[in-house]
Design a protein around this motif. Sequence first.
Motif, mmCIF file in Angstrom:
data_model
loop_
_atom_site.group_PDB
_atom_site.id
_atom_site.type_symbol
_atom_site.label_atom_id
_atom_site.label_comp_id
_atom_site.label_asym_id
_atom_site.label_seq_id
_atom_site.Cartn_x
_atom_site.Cartn_y
_atom_site.Cartn_z
ATOM 1 N N TYR A 112 0.814 -1.221 0.000
ATOM 2 C CA TYR A 112 0.000 0.000 0.000
ATOM 3 C C TYR A 112 0.843 1.264 0.000
ATOM 4 C CZ TYR A 112 -3.942 -3.087 0.413
ATOM 5 O OH TYR A 112 -4.874 -4.067 0.163
ATOM 6 N N ALA A 113 2.085 1.177 0.469
ATOM 7 C CA ALA A 113 2.984 2.326 0.305
ATOM 8 C C ALA A 113 3.257 2.553 -1.177
ATOM 9 C CB ALA A 113 4.286 2.079 1.063
ATOM 10 N N SER A 114 3.428 1.453 -1.921
ATOM 11 C CA SER A 114 3.644 1.572 -3.374
ATOM 12 C C SER A 114 2.419 2.168 -4.054
ATOM 13 C CB SER A 114 3.945 0.184 -3.959
ATOM 14 O OG SER A 114 5.098 -0.393 -3.377
ATOM 15 N N LEU A 115 1.227 1.698 -3.679
ATOM 16 C CA LEU A 115 0.002 2.229 -4.280
ATOM 17 C C LEU A 115 -0.242 3.670 -3.861
ATOM 18 C CD1 LEU A 115 -2.508 -0.779 -3.950
ATOM 19 C CD2 LEU A 115 -0.928 -0.246 -5.808
ATOM 20 N N ALA A 118 -0.934 6.883 -6.147
ATOM 21 C CA ALA A 118 -2.148 7.679 -5.955
ATOM 22 C C ALA A 118 -1.832 9.157 -5.917
ATOM 23 C CB ALA A 118 -2.842 7.262 -4.662
ATOM 24 N N SER A 119 -0.654 9.502 -5.434
ATOM 25 C CA SER A 119 -0.245 10.901 -5.433
ATOM 26 C C SER A 119 0.158 11.363 -6.831
ATOM 27 C CB SER A 119 0.924 11.113 -4.466
ATOM 28 O OG SER A 119 1.220 12.481 -4.310
ATOM 29 N N LEU A 126 -4.953 11.825 -0.100
ATOM 30 C CA LEU A 126 -5.202 10.410 -0.381
ATOM 31 C C LEU A 126 -4.078 9.490 0.088
ATOM 32 C CD1 LEU A 126 -6.777 8.083 -1.597
ATOM 33 C CD2 LEU A 126 -6.003 8.791 -3.869
ATOM 34 N N PRO A 127 -2.823 9.712 -0.316
ATOM 35 C CA PRO A 127 -1.763 8.787 0.132
ATOM 36 C C PRO A 127 -1.593 8.779 1.649
ATOM 37 C CG PRO A 127 -0.817 10.705 -0.967
ATOM 38 C CD PRO A 127 -2.289 10.745 -1.227
ATOM 39 N N LYS A 128 -1.755 9.935 2.274
ATOM 40 C CA LYS A 128 -1.640 9.987 3.735
ATOM 41 C C LYS A 128 -2.777 9.211 4.392
ATOM 42 C CE LYS A 128 0.728 14.480 3.837
ATOM 43 N NZ LYS A 128 0.596 15.925 4.191
ATOM 44 N N ARG A 187 3.294 14.533 -4.654
ATOM 45 C CA ARG A 187 3.448 15.289 -3.411
ATOM 46 C C ARG A 187 3.709 14.365 -2.227
ATOM 47 N NH1 ARG A 187 -1.953 18.669 -3.410
ATOM 48 N NH2 ARG A 187 -1.005 19.751 -1.629
ATOM 49 N N TRP A 188 3.544 13.071 -2.405
ATOM 50 C CA TRP A 188 3.869 12.074 -1.374
ATOM 51 C C TRP A 188 4.753 11.056 -2.049
ATOM 52 C CZ3 TRP A 188 3.691 6.941 -0.072
ATOM 53 C CH2 TRP A 188 3.760 6.633 1.291
#
Length: 533
Positions: free
Chosen positions: A110-113, A117-118, A291-293, A458-459
Amino acid sequence: MSSVKGISDDVAEFPQDGSSEHEMEEIFEPGVVKNKWKGTAADKRDMFTLGRAQVLRRNFRFLSMVGFGSTLLCTWEIMLAEIVFVLTNGGTAGLFWGYIVCSLGVGLVYASLAEMASMAPTAGGQYHWVSEFAPRKYQKFLSYIVGWLCATGWQAGLVSVAFLVGTIIQGLLVLNYPDYVFERWHGTLLVIAVTAFSIIFNTLLATRLPMVEGVVLLIHMVGLFATIIPLWVLAPRANAHDALLVYVNSGGWSSTGLSAMIGLITPLSSLLGFDCAVHMAEEIHDASDTLPKAIMWSVYLNSFMGFIMAVTICFTLGDVASILGSDTGYPFIQVFYNTTKSYAVTNVLTAIIIITITSSCISEVATSSRQIWSFARDKGLPFSDFLSYVSPGMNIPIRSVMVSFIITVILACINIGSTTALNAIVSLCIVALLTSYFITIACLVSKRLSGEPLPPRRWSLGRYGMFINVGALVFLFPIWFFAFWPGITPFSATTFNWAPVIYGAIVLLAMGYYFIKGRHVYTGPVALTRRDN
């Protein structure tokens, strides 16, 4: 890209491509979305870059999205509901160590996704990213297959969650009324009722959905402690050696190691689906940052709460053989009753789980309908023009929502004839989503290896991005492989895992439709993007 008023310094780091503020205003259809729901200047620029029109309300913010992701997964609740699989293959030791492995693995996934997403905060999610990052000659076909897998996977997920709620209610009836007969058609009616209830929140009460997610997040968190405190206080305590180090192979497999790998389905299923937030991307305020956060905070929060429940289960189950044979169909209900000796307390504790998993169903409807809508928007499904319609004023894909409901009702009726058939469809959710993750991250790794620059974000995972992506792939492949295995051997038609058959049928259907019609009408999202590279 020329500067746009109101863009913060971190957003201003995006490359310039000469597009004007007037051009970006064209992505908003006048009168369709009110100004207060259009999002930030960064949202506007993202939609312009992605070649999309803003037709949905951006009414979700960070906290409501953390609630959305956390309550859709219901990690500790789902773990309780599906504990039978790991108790058969692996036992409490398999649950404890398997949960740790799965938590770390899904964190990488999910870090990769989240980083993708950013880069591209779109409701399309995985199939959009595959379209951008896959080698050029495979972009269209791979993104199309991933789109089908995500659409069918999330629809199967909705059915599975509604089915859990319905059968848990039946389990309570069995406990409280010994004369009650556990009829399959009762479960089907309950599935339809739960889904219809969820549809109301996704249509008539759609504007209140962010608030609802925040409230249910509180119930989700408080409910954990309301559940574990009676267990720790009243339940018999297992010794640490037996609870954490003794593996069980009750599935009849040739080795305990193989059995433990098959039992990972319980901790995995309780942690699968954090990409749900991605498919709400076009309804999130300042999506490329929020979203990523929100994804990662949902992962952190649910993983921690799930670990607390996993430890509690390991030490407070009592006699495993007796709870696995419970007439309720759910060992956790029997554990609650054995521990408290009270029907009232057992009903309350189980009601907490019913409420939170029902809220998960509400979020599942939102996610599955957005996935159908976004893929139809790119002409990826039959009747795409019908499915991609967004109702003016309500600003929701009402037809996709209702089609998702109809599909759920049809699939729920299968349970009347065969629970085995329904379970096969339900298991499709896991293998379909795992496949979409693997292909998407593999395409990102390919993009990194090609030396081509990644889109601005941005992330970012920074210099560790490649290691995290590769680690995610190393985790996903064996998990995906064992997700196809049955729980016991020798197996019969009723105990066989039919997921490979359903999965293969979906892939063949997608490929057939692609070569017959899809390749002529499907618009790969990369064709719409406006990027320098």
